[in-house]
Design a protein around this motif. Sequence first.
Motif, PDB file in Angstrom:
ATOM      1  N   LYS A   1       0.825  -1.212   0.000  1.00  0.00           N
ATOM      2  CA  LYS A   1       0.000   0.000   0.000  1.00  0.00           C
ATOM      3  C   LYS A   1       0.862   1.267   0.000  1.00  0.00           C
ATOM      4  CE  LYS A   1      -3.906  -2.292   2.281  1.00  0.00           C
ATOM      5  NZ  LYS A   1      -4.916  -2.183   3.364  1.00  0.00           N
TER       6      LYS A   1
ATOM      7  N   HIS B   1     -16.675  -2.429   0.703  1.00  0.00           N
ATOM      8  CA  HIS B   1     -16.643  -1.671   1.962  1.00  0.00           C
ATOM      9  C   HIS B   1     -17.395  -0.339   1.879  1.00  0.00           C
ATOM     10  CE1 HIS B   1     -13.986  -4.476   3.832  1.00  0.00           C
ATOM     11  NE2 HIS B   1     -12.976  -4.245   3.029  1.00  0.00           N
TER      12      HIS B   1
ATOM     13  N   PHE C   1     -15.236   4.053   7.191  1.00  0.00           N
ATOM     14  CA  PHE C   1     -13.873   4.429   6.779  1.00  0.00           C
ATOM     15  C   PHE C   1     -13.681   4.385   5.255  1.00  0.00           C
ATOM     16  CE2 PHE C   1     -13.874  -0.105   7.963  1.00  0.00           C
ATOM     17  CZ  PHE C   1     -13.431  -0.691   6.776  1.00  0.00           C
TER      18      PHE C   1
ATOM     19  N   GLU D   1     -12.010   7.466   3.602  1.00  0.00           N
ATOM     20  CA  GLU D   1     -10.601   7.538   4.018  1.00  0.00           C
ATOM     21  C   GLU D   1      -9.763   6.477   3.295  1.00  0.00           C
ATOM     22  OE1 GLU D   1      -9.226   7.049   8.350  1.00  0.00           O
ATOM     23  OE2 GLU D   1     -10.881   8.488   8.451  1.00  0.00           O
TER      24      GLU D   1
ATOM     25  N   ARG E   1      -2.457 -14.607   4.702  1.00  0.00           N
ATOM     26  CA  ARG E   1      -3.111 -13.847   5.772  1.00  0.00           C
ATOM     27  C   ARG E   1      -2.313 -14.003   7.071  1.00  0.00           C
ATOM     28  NH1 ARG E   1      -7.208 -10.182   4.561  1.00  0.00           N
ATOM     29  NH2 ARG E   1      -7.871 -10.452   6.712  1.00  0.00           N
TER      30      ARG E   1
ATOM     31  N   THR F   1      -5.389  -6.946  10.810  1.00  0.00           N
ATOM     32  CA  THR F   1      -5.673  -5.671  10.132  1.00  0.00           C
ATOM     33  C   THR F   1      -5.086  -4.502  10.921  1.00  0.00           C
ATOM     34  OG1 THR F   1      -7.755  -6.646   9.378  1.00  0.00           O
ATOM     35  CG2 THR F   1      -7.532  -4.259   9.171  1.00  0.00           C
TER      36      THR F   1
ATOM     37  N   ARG G   1       2.695  -6.726   8.850  1.00  0.00           N
ATOM     38  CA  ARG G   1       2.060  -5.539   9.451  1.00  0.00           C
ATOM     39  C   ARG G   1       2.699  -5.173  10.789  1.00  0.00           C
ATOM     40  NH1 ARG G   1      -4.087  -7.108   7.546  1.00  0.00           N
ATOM     41  NH2 ARG G   1      -4.187  -5.758   5.698  1.00  0.00           N
TER      42      ARG G   1
ATOM     43  N   ILE H   1      -4.396   1.021  11.687  1.00  0.00           N
ATOM     44  CA  ILE H   1      -5.407   0.120  11.111  1.00  0.00           C
ATOM     45  C   ILE H   1      -5.759   0.527   9.679  1.00  0.00           C
ATOM     46  CG2 ILE H   1      -7.393   1.396  12.059  1.00  0.00           C
ATOM     47  CD1 ILE H   1      -8.729  -1.382  12.502  1.00  0.00           C
ATOM     48  N   GLY H   2      -5.672   1.799   9.368  1.00  0.00           N
ATOM     49  CA  GLY H   2      -5.978   2.260   8.010  1.00  0.00           C
ATOM     50  C   GLY H   2      -4.775   2.122   7.095  1.00  0.00           C
TER      51      GLY H   2
ATOM     52  N   ASN I   1      -2.006   0.225   6.680  1.00  0.00           N
ATOM     53  CA  ASN I   1      -1.463  -1.017   7.234  1.00  0.00           C
ATOM     54  C   ASN I   1      -0.596  -1.819   6.252  1.00  0.00           C
ATOM     55  OD1 ASN I   1      -3.515  -1.918   5.664  1.00  0.00           O
ATOM     56  ND2 ASN I   1      -4.701  -2.877   7.297  1.00  0.00           N
TER      57      ASN I   1
HETATM   58  P1  GDP Z   1      -7.978  -6.674   5.808  1.00  0.00           P
HETATM   59  O1  GDP Z   1      -8.664  -7.801   5.077  1.00  0.00           O
HETATM   60  O2  GDP Z   1      -7.117  -7.135   6.952  1.00  0.00           O
HETATM   61  O3  GDP Z   1      -7.233  -5.752   4.871  1.00  0.00           O
HETATM   62  O4  GDP Z   1      -9.125  -5.800   6.502  1.00  0.00           O
HETATM   63  P2  GDP Z   1     -10.598  -5.357   6.046  1.00  0.00           P
HETATM   64  O5  GDP Z   1     -11.053  -6.134   4.842  1.00  0.00           O
HETATM   65  O6  GDP Z   1     -11.462  -5.388   7.266  1.00  0.00           O
HETATM   66  O7  GDP Z   1     -10.432  -3.827   5.634  1.00  0.00           O
HETATM   67  C1  GDP Z   1      -9.864  -3.469   4.401  1.00  0.00           C
HETATM   68  C2  GDP Z   1      -8.937  -2.307   4.615  1.00  0.00           C
HETATM   69  O8  GDP Z   1      -9.691  -1.174   5.039  1.00  0.00           O
HETATM   70  C3  GDP Z   1      -7.895  -2.484   5.726  1.00  0.00           C
HETATM   71  O9  GDP Z   1      -6.768  -3.207   5.311  1.00  0.00           O
HETATM   72  C4  GDP Z   1      -7.547  -1.059   6.066  1.00  0.00           C
HETATM   73  O10 GDP Z   1      -6.654  -0.467   5.114  1.00  0.00           O
HETATM   74  C5  GDP Z   1      -8.903  -0.370   5.922  1.00  0.00           C
HETATM   75  N1  GDP Z   1      -9.571  -0.289   7.227  1.00  0.00           N
HETATM   76  C6  GDP Z   1     -10.141  -1.297   7.950  1.00  0.00           C
HETATM   77  N2  GDP Z   1     -10.642  -0.838   9.112  1.00  0.00           N
HETATM   78  C7  GDP Z   1     -10.396   0.505   9.122  1.00  0.00           C
HETATM   79  C8  GDP Z   1     -10.666   1.561  10.051  1.00  0.00           C
HETATM   80  O11 GDP Z   1     -11.255   1.353  11.121  1.00  0.00           O
HETATM   81  N3  GDP Z   1     -10.245   2.821   9.700  1.00  0.00           N
HETATM   82  C9  GDP Z   1      -9.616   3.081   8.518  1.00  0.00           C
HETATM   83  N4  GDP Z   1      -9.223   4.345   8.241  1.00  0.00           N
HETATM   84  N5  GDP Z   1      -9.330   2.113   7.628  1.00  0.00           N
HETATM   85  C10 GDP Z   1      -9.714   0.843   7.924  1.00  0.00           C
END
Ligand code: GDP
Length: 138
Positions: free
Chosen positions: A10, A53, A58, A61, A86, A92, A103, A110-111, A113
Amino acid sequence: MNNSTFTMIKPDATSKGYTGAILDMMVKAGFSIKAMKWIKLSAAQAGEFYAVHKERPFYGELVEFMSSGPIVAAILEKENAVADFRTLIGATNPANAEEGTIRKAYAASIGENAVHGSDSDENAQIEGSFFFSGLERF
Ligand code: GDP
């Protein structure tokens, strides 16, 4: 079907110069590269990739962040690729990521990452095809 996954390094990680180190962790963990490109997504493209999503708070963002700079997109191959990748990337939220994960080593929040990893065989196929044609896979 379950021997390939899709990843992105990223914009936070590419801008901090972590690209080489992260690729090294992937290769040392046994993943081989089937396809790879250095590319910058438009906001529309990032929005389409993360459309699942759309309703999350989020989303805006996330789209802004993922279109803020170049990424590395890649298809990786290994037995049990989705699950093993994974495990390699970690939780995450990097605060919850295990020692030895990408990570834990390179993610800031969390955003922002550092890496993406597909969460299922089906999504690995869909996401790989979002970036790569058949001619770009070896
Ligand atoms: P992943 O599968 O571990 O990547 O997680 P998810 O599918 O839940 O979320 C996708 C992506 O959205 C994450 O990798 C983060 O970049 C972003 N994201 C997830 N949760 C948050 C949050 O609470 N805040 C923000 N700003 N970004 C988030």
